[in-house]
Design a protein around this motif. Structure first.
Motif, PDB file in Angstrom:
ATOM      1  N   LEU A 165       0.832  -1.209   0.000  1.00  0.00           N
ATOM      2  CA  LEU A 165       0.000   0.000   0.000  1.00  0.00           C
ATOM      3  C   LEU A 165       0.863   1.254   0.000  1.00  0.00           C
ATOM      4  O   LEU A 165       0.514   2.263  -0.635  1.00  0.00           O
ATOM      5  N   GLN A 166       1.974   1.203   0.696  1.00  0.00           N
ATOM      6  CA  GLN A 166       2.894   2.342   0.720  1.00  0.00           C
ATOM      7  C   GLN A 166       3.438   2.601  -0.682  1.00  0.00           C
ATOM      8  O   GLN A 166       3.587   3.762  -1.098  1.00  0.00           O
ATOM      9  N   GLY A 167       3.711   1.524  -1.406  1.00  0.00           N
ATOM     10  CA  GLY A 167       4.160   1.658  -2.794  1.00  0.00           C
ATOM     11  C   GLY A 167       3.096   2.309  -3.663  1.00  0.00           C
ATOM     12  O   GLY A 167       3.405   3.141  -4.527  1.00  0.00           O
ATOM     13  N   LEU A 168       1.826   1.962  -3.419  1.00  0.00           N
ATOM     14  CA  LEU A 168       0.731   2.585  -4.165  1.00  0.00           C
ATOM     15  C   LEU A 168       0.652   4.080  -3.844  1.00  0.00           C
ATOM     16  O   LEU A 168       0.421   4.908  -4.745  1.00  0.00           O
ATOM     17  N   ARG A 169       0.812   4.415  -2.560  1.00  0.00           N
ATOM     18  CA  ARG A 169       0.787   5.827  -2.174  1.00  0.00           C
ATOM     19  C   ARG A 169       1.875   6.598  -2.907  1.00  0.00           C
ATOM     20  O   ARG A 169       1.636   7.690  -3.433  1.00  0.00           O
ATOM     21  N   ASN A 170       3.056   6.034  -2.916  1.00  0.00           N
ATOM     22  CA  ASN A 170       4.188   6.713  -3.553  1.00  0.00           C
ATOM     23  C   ASN A 170       4.010   6.799  -5.065  1.00  0.00           C
ATOM     24  O   ASN A 170       4.332   7.824  -5.685  1.00  0.00           O
ATOM     25  N   ALA A 171       3.468   5.729  -5.657  1.00  0.00           N
ATOM     26  CA  ALA A 171       3.299   5.688  -7.114  1.00  0.00           C
ATOM     27  C   ALA A 171       2.258   6.697  -7.591  1.00  0.00           C
ATOM     28  O   ALA A 171       2.349   7.208  -8.714  1.00  0.00           O
ATOM     29  N   THR A 172       1.284   6.983  -6.742  1.00  0.00           N
ATOM     30  CA  THR A 172       0.228   7.940  -7.116  1.00  0.00           C
ATOM     31  C   THR A 172       0.511   9.350  -6.593  1.00  0.00           C
ATOM     32  O   THR A 172      -0.350  10.228  -6.660  1.00  0.00           O
ATOM     33  N   GLY A 173       1.696   9.531  -6.047  1.00  0.00           N
ATOM     34  CA  GLY A 173       2.068  10.860  -5.568  1.00  0.00           C
ATOM     35  C   GLY A 173       1.317  11.309  -4.336  1.00  0.00           C
ATOM     36  O   GLY A 173       1.246  12.506  -4.047  1.00  0.00           O
ATOM     37  N   GLY A 174       0.709  10.361  -3.623  1.00  0.00           N
ATOM     38  CA  GLY A 174      -0.005  10.694  -2.394  1.00  0.00           C
ATOM     39  C   GLY A 174      -1.310  11.425  -2.605  1.00  0.00           C
ATOM     40  O   GLY A 174      -1.833  12.050  -1.659  1.00  0.00           O
ATOM     41  N   ILE A 175      -1.908  11.323  -3.814  1.00  0.00           N
ATOM     42  CA  ILE A 175      -3.127  12.094  -4.094  1.00  0.00           C
ATOM     43  C   ILE A 175      -4.328  11.594  -3.287  1.00  0.00           C
ATOM     44  O   ILE A 175      -5.310  12.328  -3.118  1.00  0.00           O
ATOM     45  N   PHE A 176      -4.252  10.362  -2.806  1.00  0.00           N
ATOM     46  CA  PHE A 176      -5.368   9.825  -2.029  1.00  0.00           C
ATOM     47  C   PHE A 176      -5.168   9.958  -0.515  1.00  0.00           C
ATOM     48  O   PHE A 176      -6.060   9.617   0.260  1.00  0.00           O
ATOM     49  N   ASN A 177      -4.011  10.445  -0.124  1.00  0.00           N
ATOM     50  CA  ASN A 177      -3.697  10.512   1.308  1.00  0.00           C
ATOM     51  C   ASN A 177      -4.695  11.361   2.095  1.00  0.00           C
ATOM     52  O   ASN A 177      -5.197  10.950   3.147  1.00  0.00           O
ATOM     53  N   GLU A 178      -4.972  12.539   1.596  1.00  0.00           N
ATOM     54  CA  GLU A 178      -5.876  13.435   2.321  1.00  0.00           C
ATOM     55  C   GLU A 178      -7.302  12.902   2.355  1.00  0.00           C
ATOM     56  O   GLU A 178      -8.031  13.111   3.335  1.00  0.00           O
ATOM     57  N   LEU A 179      -7.706  12.213   1.290  1.00  0.00           N
ATOM     58  CA  LEU A 179      -9.041  11.622   1.268  1.00  0.00           C
ATOM     59  C   LEU A 179      -9.193  10.593   2.383  1.00  0.00           C
ATOM     60  O   LEU A 179     -10.155  10.646   3.172  1.00  0.00           O
ATOM     61  N   PHE A 180      -8.234   9.680   2.463  1.00  0.00           N
ATOM     62  CA  PHE A 180      -8.320   8.640   3.485  1.00  0.00           C
ATOM     63  C   PHE A 180      -8.068   9.198   4.882  1.00  0.00           C
ATOM     64  O   PHE A 180      -8.626   8.697   5.862  1.00  0.00           O
ATOM     65  N   ASN A 181      -7.254  10.236   4.952  1.00  0.00           N
ATOM     66  CA  ASN A 181      -7.049  10.891   6.239  1.00  0.00           C
ATOM     67  C   ASN A 181      -8.342  11.551   6.713  1.00  0.00           C
ATOM     68  O   ASN A 181      -8.694  11.499   7.904  1.00  0.00           O
ATOM     69  N   ALA A 182      -9.087  12.162   5.777  1.00  0.00           N
ATOM     70  CA  ALA A 182     -10.362  12.785   6.116  1.00  0.00           C
ATOM     71  C   ALA A 182     -11.378  11.735   6.556  1.00  0.00           C
ATOM     72  O   ALA A 182     -12.142  11.954   7.503  1.00  0.00           O
ATOM     73  N   ILE A 183     -11.395  10.592   5.890  1.00  0.00           N
ATOM     74  CA  ILE A 183     -12.329   9.515   6.245  1.00  0.00           C
ATOM     75  C   ILE A 183     -12.057   9.017   7.655  1.00  0.00           C
ATOM     76  O   ILE A 183     -12.976   8.830   8.460  1.00  0.00           O
ATOM     77  N   THR A 184     -10.786   8.834   7.961  1.00  0.00           N
ATOM     78  CA  THR A 184     -10.437   8.297   9.279  1.00  0.00           C
ATOM     79  C   THR A 184     -10.680   9.318  10.381  1.00  0.00           C
ATOM     80  O   THR A 184     -11.119   8.968  11.476  1.00  0.00           O
ATOM     81  N   LYS A 185     -10.449  10.608  10.099  1.00  0.00           N
ATOM     82  CA  LYS A 185     -10.703  11.647  11.100  1.00  0.00           C
ATOM     83  C   LYS A 185     -12.196  11.856  11.313  1.00  0.00           C
ATOM     84  O   LYS A 185     -12.645  12.115  12.438  1.00  0.00           O
ATOM     85  N   PHE A 186     -12.973  11.742  10.243  1.00  0.00           N
ATOM     86  CA  PHE A 186     -14.416  11.912  10.353  1.00  0.00           C
ATOM     87  C   PHE A 186     -15.019  10.881  11.305  1.00  0.00           C
ATOM     88  O   PHE A 186     -15.930  11.186  12.069  1.00  0.00           O
ATOM     89  N   ALA A 187     -14.459   9.657  11.264  1.00  0.00           N
ATOM     90  CA  ALA A 187     -14.990   8.572  12.095  1.00  0.00           C
ATOM     91  C   ALA A 187     -14.779   8.825  13.581  1.00  0.00           C
ATOM     92  O   ALA A 187     -15.593   8.383  14.405  1.00  0.00           O
ATOM     93  N   VAL A 188     -13.699   9.526  13.939  1.00  0.00           N
ATOM     94  CA  VAL A 188     -13.406   9.705  15.365  1.00  0.00           C
ATOM     95  C   VAL A 188     -13.576  11.142  15.851  1.00  0.00           C
ATOM     96  O   VAL A 188     -13.701  11.368  17.059  1.00  0.00           O
ATOM     97  N   ASP A 189     -13.592  12.102  14.937  1.00  0.00           N
ATOM     98  CA  ASP A 189     -13.705  13.502  15.347  1.00  0.00           C
ATOM     99  C   ASP A 189     -15.120  14.063  15.200  1.00  0.00           C
ATOM    100  O   ASP A 189     -15.497  15.001  15.916  1.00  0.00           O
ATOM    101  N   ILE A 190     -15.909  13.507  14.291  1.00  0.00           N
ATOM    102  CA  ILE A 190     -17.247  14.030  14.026  1.00  0.00           C
ATOM    103  C   ILE A 190     -18.341  13.036  14.408  1.00  0.00           C
ATOM    104  O   ILE A 190     -19.290  13.380  15.132  1.00  0.00           O
TER     105      ILE A 190
END
Length: 324
Positions: free
Chosen positions: A11-36
């Motif tokens: 998965l880390q290789g996928l993140r690097n290969a895509t330039g991290g464009i999905f990082n903020e999306l998944f970070n938002a999903i995970t924060k929404f579950a515990v912060d909102i």
């Protein structure tokens, strides 16, 4: 190299290969579950369905306490400590709290989304299906961001599913039986005392690298102090609510939507901003977080229902006066 680390490296290789464009999306999903999402149960309790509000809150805080006990028992290190090849995305390494197993974000998200599935399956099927998708995305996000292994996520998910089922069965059986509810409340208080004694007295791994402690057990306890404090506040508040306040949702009053949203905003502000600057600053991370979360739940169960009731009574009195 173990399979779980290989999977995270993939998965880390996928993140690097895509330039991290999905990082903020998944970070938002995970924060929404515990912060909102944890504030949804309060809104349900105050303004939608009191019974399901109780079920949401019970499931959430039992899950949080149990998750903390398991984490502090297993004491599994995070993936980047197990392998120097793992590099979590963004600020995930700093934001991640507690030991690794099981995933608290997955447990939290499954508790809220899963309870919604149980509630809405025969009412609004599309809402239930959307919540099932969010459970899957929340769990996967913890792997994608590199902060949890697959087994962390799987156990966090199973933990909440079991609690959702058990809480639902118990509530169906004891609903309206105040004596049994009081006994369960007492059992919960005793369980909290036992948990606090256990996590404070047990031994923890003290591994050093170049004279630096890898993981400080004291820091790892904070989430459990938060959970036990919130659960105690809920237990005390529910006892007082059932016996003395007897809150009934003032359905049909125009002030109800505003009051429920205002209460959620106050609780969010306390948890996110003011608790740390006041109670936690005064009493320290452990007991400060314990007291702050306890006060938050007392607000949810006692103070704000009284405020909603008074606002509704004032609105109705004004309506009667205008009609006269």
């Amino acid at each position: 190299m173990s399979f779980d680390i290989q999977y995270l490296l993939f998965l880390q290789g996928l993140r690097n290969a895509t330039g991290g464009i999905f990082n903020e999306l998944f970070n938002a999903i995970t924060k929404f579950a515990v912060d909102i999402m944890p504030f949804l149960p309060f809104i349900v309790f105050w303004g939608v369905d009191k019974k399901w509000g109780y079920r949401y809150i019970s499931t959430l805080w039992i899950g949080e306490v149990l998750n903390g006990v398991i984490k502090l028992t297993v004491c599994a290190y995070r993936p980047w400590i197990r392998s120097e090849l793992i590099e979590p995305a963004g600020d995930s390494k700093v934001a991640a709290t507690g030991y690794s197993f099981p995933s608290g974000h997955t447990m939290n998200g499954t508790a809220i989304y899963g309870t919604t599935v149980a509630w809405q399956w025969n009412k609004r099927r599309w809402v239930a299906i959307l919540c099932m998708v969010m459970i899957a995305l929340t769990g996967f996000s913890r792997n994608f961001l590199g902060v949890h292994t697959p087994q962390d996520v799987l156990v966090g998910f199973c933990e909440s599913v079991i609690i959702i089922l058990v809480v639902g069965k118990v509530m169906d059986k004891v609903s309206g039986n105040e004596k049994t509810l009081d006994l369960l409340t007492l059992a919960g208080v005793i369980a909290i005392i036992a948990v606090l004694l256990y996590v404070n007295l047990k031994s923890y791994p003290m591994d050093y690298v170049d004279g630096v402690l890898l993981v400080d057990p004291q820091s790892m306890m904070n989430d459990t102090f938060k959970a036990t404090g919130a659960f105690l506040g809920f237990l005390i508040g529910s006892y007082l609510e059932r016996h003395y306040i007897r809150y009934e949702i003032p359905a049909g009053t125009s002030c109800l939507p505003f009051m429920t949203c205002a209460g959620a905003f106050i609780a969010f502000s306390w948890k996110t901003y003011f608790a740390g600057a006041t109670i936690v600053a005064a009493f320290g991370d452990h007991w400060g977080n314990f007291i702050a979360r306890c006060l938050m739940m007392l607000f949810v169960m006692i103070l704000w229902p009284i405020c909603i009731r008074k606002a509704a009574e004032k609105e109705r009195a004004a309506g009667r006066k205008a009609a006269a």
